[in-house]
Design a protein around this motif. Sequence first.
Motif, PDB file in Angstrom:
ATOM      1  N   MET A  42      -8.679  41.784 101.154  1.00  0.00           N
ATOM      2  CA  MET A  42      -7.253  41.440 101.209  1.00  0.00           C
ATOM      3  C   MET A  42      -6.453  42.544 100.545  1.00  0.00           C
ATOM      4  N   PHE A  92      -2.258  43.715  98.964  1.00  0.00           N
ATOM      5  CA  PHE A  92      -0.906  43.281  98.588  1.00  0.00           C
ATOM      6  C   PHE A  92      -0.027  44.508  98.403  1.00  0.00           C
ATOM      7  N   TYR A 115       3.402  41.177  95.632  1.00  0.00           N
ATOM      8  CA  TYR A 115       2.347  40.708  94.722  1.00  0.00           C
ATOM      9  C   TYR A 115       1.614  39.469  95.244  1.00  0.00           C
ATOM     10  N   VAL A 116       1.600  39.290  96.564  1.00  0.00           N
ATOM     11  CA  VAL A 116       0.851  38.162  97.134  1.00  0.00           C
ATOM     12  C   VAL A 116      -0.218  38.741  98.057  1.00  0.00           C
ATOM     13  N   TYR A 117      -1.464  38.427  97.778  1.00  0.00           N
ATOM     14  CA  TYR A 117      -2.560  38.951  98.590  1.00  0.00           C
ATOM     15  C   TYR A 117      -2.507  38.396 100.007  1.00  0.00           C
ATOM     16  N   LEU A 133      -8.901  33.623  99.376  1.00  0.00           N
ATOM     17  CA  LEU A 133      -7.484  33.967  99.351  1.00  0.00           C
ATOM     18  C   LEU A 133      -6.750  33.065  98.355  1.00  0.00           C
ATOM     19  N   PRO A 134      -6.160  33.662  97.305  1.00  0.00           N
ATOM     20  CA  PRO A 134      -5.495  32.821  96.297  1.00  0.00           C
ATOM     21  C   PRO A 134      -4.181  32.236  96.829  1.00  0.00           C
ATOM     22  N   PRO A 138      -0.408  31.819  96.151  1.00  0.00           N
ATOM     23  CA  PRO A 138       0.539  32.509  95.266  1.00  0.00           C
ATOM     24  C   PRO A 138       1.260  31.518  94.341  1.00  0.00           C
ATOM     25  N   PRO A 178      -3.057  40.265  91.105  1.00  0.00           N
ATOM     26  CA  PRO A 178      -3.190  41.325  92.101  1.00  0.00           C
ATOM     27  C   PRO A 178      -3.356  42.691  91.438  1.00  0.00           C
ATOM     28  N   ILE A 231       4.639  36.947  89.516  1.00  0.00           N
ATOM     29  CA  ILE A 231       3.872  36.326  90.599  1.00  0.00           C
ATOM     30  C   ILE A 231       2.394  36.697  90.445  1.00  0.00           C
ATOM     31  N   MET A 232       1.525  35.709  90.558  1.00  0.00           N
ATOM     32  CA  MET A 232       0.087  35.980  90.622  1.00  0.00           C
ATOM     33  C   MET A 232      -0.542  34.954  91.563  1.00  0.00           C
TER      34      MET A 232
END
Lengths: 347, 279
Positions: free
Chosen positions: A67, A69, A79-81, B6-7, B9, B53, B94-95
């Motif tokens: 993935m 970002f 900052y979102v994969y 896939l995390p 957000p 990230p 954001i993470m």
Amino acid sequence: MPEYIVEENALKDFLQSISKGRVLLSPQGVGDKCQITETTPDKVTLNFTNTHISPKTLFFPQTEWLMSFQKDHSKPHPYVYQDLGDKAKSAVVFGIRPCDAKGLSVSNKVFQNDRFTDPYWKGKYESVIKVGLACKDPFPQCFCVAMGGSPYGATGLDVLAFPSEKGLGLKPITDEGAKLLAEANLKEADLSSELKSQEEAAIKAQGIPDDYSPIDHRGLLNLFQDPQWQSIAENCLNCGVCTFICPTCHCFDIQDEENSEGGVRMRNWDTCMSWLFTVHGTGHNPRPSKTERVRQRFMHKLKYIPMKQNGDRGCTGCGRCVVLCPVNIDIRSVALRMSTLNMQKQA
Amino acid sequence: MFNPYLPYPVRIAEIRVETEDKNLRTFKFEFLDPDDENKFAYMPGQFAELSVPGQGEIPIGIASSPSEKGHVLFTVNRVGQVSSYMHNMKKDDIMGIRGPLGHPYPLDTLQGKNLLIIAGGFAVTTLRSTIIWLLEPENRPNYGKITFVYGARTPGLLLYKDEWMAWDKRDDIDVFVTIDREVPDWNYRVGFVPAVTKEVCPAPENTAALICGPPIMIKFTQPVLEEAGYTPDSIIMSLENRMKCGLGICGRCNVGPEYVCKDGPVFTLAQLNQLPKEY
């Protein structure tokens, strides 16, 4: 299901037919080694022993980006994969050996386990039709029979190919394999008795197989606590070559890399021979020395996986680690020592 | 296809410094997509991979209870690359979080039983989740007496102070909070967790013990419980091992044939007695 025959001069046409609309993968020489790679029908050969590294690279690359970002807040989803997908291509592999096909079917049950499915593996594994090539003459390092397999084994294959008197024999194994052969417009032939006698001869050629069944009957803790692990591990350098070339070794590490604009998350092959593999953040390490790590590798292959996969072993006897181990640790002799009721006495 | 790597957000909604040494912070996360909160349906005892990230992921027990809606809580000790980075992150950053992973405490099969909940140090996180959940009016009647033993070295290292002080005032849970050595103005217990457990543990009949703490605490608490008559299948523990995937695939967190991530982290002592001590 019937068998089919491809006459010697028709092999190219057959490969052309089965690779129509698909990528053709087959063992190809790379220097003095060979490796399964993308190729064309005219370059396919039946004249090889086995690939240097197991074909797991097809479904589980040594490094794989999962993935990515980006960091720019003026663009969507900073900052979102975002998933990079499984990158699966519709393909047919010709010439995978039965030991490797069986080994990959063991890994398949790990990547698609009772709770989770790994989409990156599944996409690639299931989009490849697997045509195996039986081993008429065993190679010196082979011991698939002792590990419960066969040089003509069909586990994990869609089609089994074997050298017949009249050319190349083809036996469909799965519905997908049968469909592939039916569409190739081949000559049907009853090769079942030839196949049977060839398999018997090939099994016999491996000699009287070692009996590792006592490992299945010995208790988990009894095996684990056996004092002989120390002497088994004594020579080991923890170099990890056994884990890299093994068809069933599937452990990996996940790492992030970034620059000023964004980054990727990737997975890389990892090895249980490494101290870093299990060390905790506190510094505590459940497998602190090479004895625990060597024990882990053999216990995983010969005890833990059979416990979880109805007795199927995590070693299929391809022999790569036996050949490549720099200090000559031989999984056959380890398995024999594990099979002995009291390993201490054998020392 | 669902991608378990896939995390989801999340936004850091709040950061609270928990301990006087500032090594533990509690992060309150809100999902950027409210639908993800429903997908992240969990029970006390499960964990998640916190995903920064560019930095990596860490497996951390979920400290919030599923009954606390709108957010999830994680208390993070500053140890390695990801946790240190997180300690420098700010509100609204954001993470991602990935999960829930692992199995929860078997609260469904423990219905009707008394519960002895023992926590040491910052391993109290998933037990905070458990107690908040148990004390919900719809859940509390399904369980017997609840006893909570919680220890840390000093008062400043105890997490969730406001909460356990409030529990201490309730009559449906017995709270015994202890520190190692006496200090001025400390109105609770003094002494190690095993000693306090020995003194206050309920009779073993129809009682289960949930234990989470550092290895040294478990090592000395387990014999206390066994002496008191607790059977191995009534002692429930949560393990930790180094993890990456959290899905039982990447191969490092195994204890014998079981993966701590996929088959645990919750095991009974009876189960652990059948497994190698590789944790």
